[in-house]
Motif scaffolding. Structure first.
Motif, short mmCIF file in Angstrom:
data_model
loop_
_atom_site.label_atom_id
_atom_site.label_comp_id
_atom_site.label_asym_id
_atom_site.label_seq_id
_atom_site.Cartn_x
_atom_site.Cartn_y
_atom_site.Cartn_z
N PRO A 220 -14.59 7.58 21.69
CA PRO A 220 -15.06 8.82 21.06
C PRO A 220 -13.95 9.60 20.36
N VAL A 221 -12.75 9.62 20.95
CA VAL A 221 -11.63 10.34 20.33
C VAL A 221 -11.23 9.68 19.02
N VAL A 222 -11.10 8.35 19.04
CA VAL A 222 -10.75 7.62 17.82
C VAL A 222 -11.83 7.81 16.76
N ALA A 223 -13.08 7.73 17.16
CA ALA A 223 -14.17 7.89 16.21
C ALA A 223 -14.16 9.27 15.57
N PHE A 224 -13.89 10.31 16.36
CA PHE A 224 -13.88 11.68 15.82
C PHE A 224 -12.81 11.83 14.74
N TYR A 225 -11.57 11.44 15.05
CA TYR A 225 -10.49 11.64 14.09
C TYR A 225 -10.65 10.76 12.85
N LEU A 226 -11.12 9.53 13.04
CA LEU A 226 -11.35 8.68 11.87
C LEU A 226 -12.48 9.23 11.01
N LEU A 227 -13.53 9.73 11.66
CA LEU A 227 -14.65 10.29 10.92
C LEU A 227 -14.24 11.54 10.16
N ARG A 228 -13.43 12.37 10.79
CA ARG A 228 -12.98 13.60 10.12
C ARG A 228 -12.11 13.30 8.90
N ASP A 229 -11.24 12.31 9.01
CA ASP A 229 -10.28 12.00 7.95
C ASP A 229 -10.71 10.80 7.10
N TRP A 230 -11.98 10.39 7.18
CA TRP A 230 -12.41 9.15 6.53
C TRP A 230 -12.14 9.18 5.02
N ASP A 231 -12.55 10.25 4.35
CA ASP A 231 -12.39 10.33 2.90
C ASP A 231 -10.91 10.33 2.52
N ARG A 232 -10.09 11.04 3.29
CA ARG A 232 -8.66 11.06 2.99
C ARG A 232 -8.02 9.69 3.23
N LEU A 233 -8.47 8.99 4.26
CA LEU A 233 -7.95 7.64 4.50
C LEU A 233 -8.32 6.70 3.36
N VAL A 234 -9.56 6.79 2.89
CA VAL A 234 -9.98 5.95 1.77
C VAL A 234 -9.16 6.27 0.53
N ALA A 235 -8.91 7.57 0.27
CA ALA A 235 -8.11 7.96 -0.91
C ALA A 235 -6.67 7.48 -0.77
N TRP A 236 -6.12 7.53 0.44
CA TRP A 236 -4.74 7.06 0.64
C TRP A 236 -4.64 5.55 0.43
N ILE A 237 -5.60 4.81 0.96
CA ILE A 237 -5.60 3.36 0.75
C ILE A 237 -5.73 3.04 -0.73
N ASP A 238 -6.57 3.79 -1.43
CA ASP A 238 -6.74 3.57 -2.87
C ASP A 238 -5.43 3.83 -3.62
N SER A 239 -4.67 4.83 -3.18
CA SER A 239 -3.39 5.13 -3.85
C SER A 239 -2.35 4.05 -3.60
N CYS A 240 -2.53 3.23 -2.56
CA CYS A 240 -1.57 2.16 -2.25
C CYS A 240 -1.88 0.85 -2.95
N LEU A 241 -3.00 0.77 -3.65
CA LEU A 241 -3.37 -0.48 -4.31
C LEU A 241 -2.42 -0.77 -5.46
N PRO A 242 -2.11 -2.04 -5.70
CA PRO A 242 -1.30 -2.37 -6.88
C PRO A 242 -2.02 -1.94 -8.15
N ARG A 243 -1.34 -1.20 -9.00
CA ARG A 243 -1.99 -0.56 -10.15
C ARG A 243 -2.61 -1.56 -11.11
N ASP A 244 -1.98 -2.72 -11.31
CA ASP A 244 -2.50 -3.68 -12.28
C ASP A 244 -3.84 -4.26 -11.85
N HIS A 245 -4.11 -4.28 -10.54
CA HIS A 245 -5.32 -4.92 -10.05
C HIS A 245 -6.21 -3.94 -9.29
N ALA A 246 -5.94 -2.65 -9.43
CA ALA A 246 -6.66 -1.65 -8.62
C ALA A 246 -8.15 -1.67 -8.89
N GLU A 247 -8.55 -1.78 -10.15
CA GLU A 247 -9.97 -1.72 -10.48
C GLU A 247 -10.73 -2.93 -9.93
#
Length: 371
Positions: free
Chosen positions: A162-189
């Motif tokens: 439950p603790v892990v689920a709460f923090y992941l759920l709260r920060d889900w959108d930010r985690l997705v945005a951070w992962i997207d920022s780490c993608l190699p730019r040439d192949h991001a799309e």
């Protein structure tokens, strides 16, 4: 950086990830389960956010309601379920012996009608192996209870998930945005496009199949209890829980129900009623629940799902079972993309040949080869 060096970099990263997963598999179960819960509940949080709630408040509301439902189910069902499971495990060898004894005359008559040579030897072999098979089944069930779901793992799942689920759920959108920022730019799309396909596959299968399992568990547990079958609650919940593996839940529940019914009832009427109840349940699942909630465009073939679950369990234990379907979805999408790229490459056609039809997003027009 050249394409070859990028490929080596990501391959090394993938290998290190698999090695770390293997080495840390014993402690990852609550984290993987928490990630699954967060992924399952994220759409509800998004709807509450669109209704005007902050992400933290939406996460709190969803987590509290989900926790209340889980606790209520545990308080109301688990005591009865544990009693029935304990008694069922104690009586299971006897029930299976009864089922084997009931089926043996039918098999004997069939073999005599077919005039099979060596019938006596085969019947003797079946009789000799019936006991070891029953013992193996009981040992396997006991191993599951005392091994992969030992007390420490159960406690970690109950208190850490439950603790892990709460923090992941709260920060889900930010985690997705951070992962997207780490993608190699040439192949991001391209990676985003494949990630959307993976999300579509997982959302269609995991969320849909979880709903199907819950509905089937309610149908079988309530129905078998109302019919009056001993251990109806335990068998019904087991049937629903195993229904995420294609056909395994229904077959397991049907065999256990028939074994108990043959031992419990003196005449064939209630036994036929239990069998008819499972046939109706299978018809409802196959013709209504699965097409409506899961659909036929998810892209995960039942054989591929079964193989993924068995392979994940053999390689990484309980964590492997939790990760099996997501990994199978990723492999399926990547395989379709790779096949589309291959069909557009010179390895598929000669330089002189005219180019083949353009495939949308690397192979979406093709049927999946294995998934």
């Amino acid at each position: 950086m050249t394409a070859g060096r990028q490929l080596r970099f990501w391959l090394i990263g993938a290998i290190l990830f698999v090695v770390a997963l293997y080495l840390l598999g014993g402690i990852l179960a609550p984290f993987v389960a928490g990630m699954g819960v967060a992924y399952f509940l994220d759409p509800t949080c998004d709807r509450l956010e669109r209704a005007g709630l902050s992400r933290t408040l939406a996460t709190t509301v969803v987590t509290v309601i989900f926790g209340i439902l889980v606790v209520a189910a545990l308080v109301l069902i688990v005591p009865m379920l544990l009693d029935q499971i304990g008694e069922l495990l104690e009586w299971l060898p006897r029930y299976l012996d009864t089922l084997v004894a009931a089926i043996r005359p039918l098999v004997r008559e069939l073999m005599e009608n077919l005039n099979v040579q060596g019938t006596g030897q085969l019947k003797q072999a079946v009789s000799e192996q019936a006991g070891p098979i029953v013992g193996w089944v009981g040992g396997a069930v006991a191993g599951v209870v005392t091994g992969s779901l030992a007390l420490a793992n159960i406690l970690s799942l109950v208190f850490i998930t439950p603790v892990v689920a709460f923090y992941l759920l709260r920060d889900w959108d930010r985690l997705v945005a951070w992962i997207d920022s780490c993608l190699p730019r040439d192949h991001a799309e391209v990676i985003r496009d494949q990630a959307r396909k993976i999300d579509h596959t997982l959302a269609g299968w995991v969320r849909g199949q979880a709903t199907v399992c819950l509905l089937l568990a309610a149908y079988y547990s309530i129905g078998l209890t109302v019919i009056g079958l001993k251990f109806g609650l335990a068998i019904g919940l087991l049937t629903g829980a195993l229904s995420f593996i294609p056909y395994v839940g229904t077959i397991t529940g049907f065999v256990l129900s028939m074994a108990v019914a043959l031992s419990q009832y003196a005449d064939w009427g209630p036994v036929v009623g239990v069998a008819a109840f499972y046939i109706v349940g299978q018809m409802i699942e196959g013709n209504f629940l699965t097409p409506l909630l899961v659909g036929d465009r998810v892209g995960l073939h039942p054989v591929w799902v079964i193989f993924a679950l068995l392979a994940g369990g053999a390689l990484f234990g309980f964590v492997g079972v939790l990760l099996a379907v997501p990994v199978a979805a990723v492999i399926g999408v990547v395989a379709r993309f790779a096949l589309g790229q291959y069909l557009q490459s010179r390895y598929y056609r000669s330089v002189e040949a005219p180019p083949g039809p353009v495939l949308r997003s690397g192979g979406d027009d093709l049927p999946p080869p294995i998934a």
